[in-house]
Design an enzyme around this catalytic site. Structure first.
Site, mmCIF file in Angstrom:
data_model
loop_
_atom_site.group_PDB
_atom_site.id
_atom_site.type_symbol
_atom_site.label_atom_id
_atom_site.label_comp_id
_atom_site.label_asym_id
_atom_site.label_seq_id
_atom_site.Cartn_x
_atom_site.Cartn_y
_atom_site.Cartn_z
ATOM 1 N N ARG A 102 0.817 -1.213 0.000
ATOM 2 C CA ARG A 102 0.000 0.000 0.000
ATOM 3 C C ARG A 102 0.850 1.262 0.000
ATOM 4 N NH1 ARG A 102 -2.815 2.086 -2.657
ATOM 5 N NH2 ARG A 102 -3.905 0.095 -2.720
ATOM 6 N N LYS A 137 1.641 24.477 -2.992
ATOM 7 C CA LYS A 137 0.407 23.830 -2.530
ATOM 8 C C LYS A 137 0.530 22.316 -2.697
ATOM 9 C CE LYS A 137 -2.395 27.889 -3.570
ATOM 10 N NZ LYS A 137 -3.459 28.487 -4.419
ATOM 11 N N LYS A 169 4.109 38.362 -1.136
ATOM 12 C CA LYS A 169 2.687 38.237 -1.370
ATOM 13 C C LYS A 169 1.935 39.330 -0.613
ATOM 14 C CE LYS A 169 1.047 34.022 -1.701
ATOM 15 N NZ LYS A 169 0.849 33.937 -3.171
ATOM 16 N N GLU A 199 3.894 39.944 -5.789
ATOM 17 C CA GLU A 199 2.520 39.671 -6.195
ATOM 18 C C GLU A 199 1.782 40.998 -6.378
ATOM 19 O OE1 GLU A 199 -0.103 36.418 -4.296
ATOM 20 O OE2 GLU A 199 -0.777 38.281 -3.356
#
Length: 284
Positions: A102, A137, A169, A199
């Protein structure tokens, strides 16, 4: 690169932690039905079309349980595979094959899924200079595998982690007191070899970033019209990245605008797994 020395130096700890998560004391089911070592083999079978990725990681799972384990395959990461194909044959102690199955499949299915969707997205950009990037992410403790899978699929890696590059950001800009101030502080603090990316959510921020000498300007969640205006405003004075609400269907229209890079979190956070199975287990 996930192979050879780099596999052992950088990746073994991740795999061992995954195995420890799945086997806290023993594999009670396997130990119940296999009381002693028996050599065996099993086939890795592809159950859908896609791009295979993570074969060395798949094999390494079993080798960490027993170094005598081996996996024979004629495929390489990045190869296109078809439903019904036998990808390879795994050999070793049957107890090891059962206990590692697995965890090994989790890595291989996840990485192949990311490589497959990345390949699909990259094809949409054929004929354009625009490059496809991933983001941070990623799944916790899966970043090395997921970033590698993006590259296998034909995409490029954005910064690997927070130590890898400067990206100012919205919250960094707010904390610093504005775009210009954030860039000035970053320029003062960071080594001169570091590029500074900012950004920008609107044209005013683009203008301020340009005047402050940003190396890369990220156009965040802008409309196509606003991005086109921003590209004209920047006029080659900085590299341009597009981010936010990036879908496969939008890639071509964004590329036509003339941005250098498109970053897409969906490559890692929304990629479906590839269906693969370890079947036909027999003793030798």
């Amino acid at each position: 690169m996930i192979n050879g020395v780099n596999l052992k130096v950088n990746i073994d700890e991740y795999i061992l932690n995954a195995l420890k998560e799945d086997i806290t004391s023993e594999d009670v089911t396997t130990n119940a039905v296999m009381r002693s070592s028996v050599a065996g083999r099993a086939e890795l079978i592809c159950k859908q079309d896609g791009v295979i990725c993570g074969l060395s990681v798949f094999e390494r799972v079993f080798q960490l349980l027993d170094e005598k384990s081996s996996f024979a395959t004629s495929f390489q990461d990045g190869d296109t595979v078809k439903k019904g194909q036998i990808i390879g044959v795994l050999q070793g102690d049957i107890r090891v094959l059962l206990s590692g199955e697995r965890t090994a499949l989790n890595y291989l299915q996840r990485m192949s899924g990311i490589a497959t969707i990345t390949r699909e997205y990259v094809k949409e950009l054929e004929g354009y200079e625009t490059k496809l990037l991933d983001t941070r992410k990623t799944t916790p403790n899966m970043r090395p595998f997921e970033k590698y899978a993006v590259k296998v699929g034909g995409g490029l890696n954005h910064r690997y982690n927070l130590s890898d590059g400067i990206l100012l950001k919205d919250n960094h800009i707010g904390a610093a007191g504005g775009v210009r101030k954030a860039i000035e502080m970053a320029r003062e603090y960071a080594p001169f070899v570091r590029k500074i990316e900012v950004e920008a959510e609107n044209l005013a921020m683009v203008q301020e970033a340009l005047e402050a000498g940003a190396d890369i300007i990220m156009l965040d969640n802008m409309s196509n019209e606003a991005m086109a205006e921003a590209v004209g405003l920047i006029d080659g004075r900085a590299q341009i990245e597009c981010s936010g609400d990036v879908t496969k269907e939008r890639l071509r229209e964004i590329a036509k605008i003339g941005v250098d890079f498109i970053s897409c979190g969906a490559l890692t956070h929304s990629a479906p797994i590839m269906d693969l199975s370890l079947k036909n287990l027999t003793s030798l």
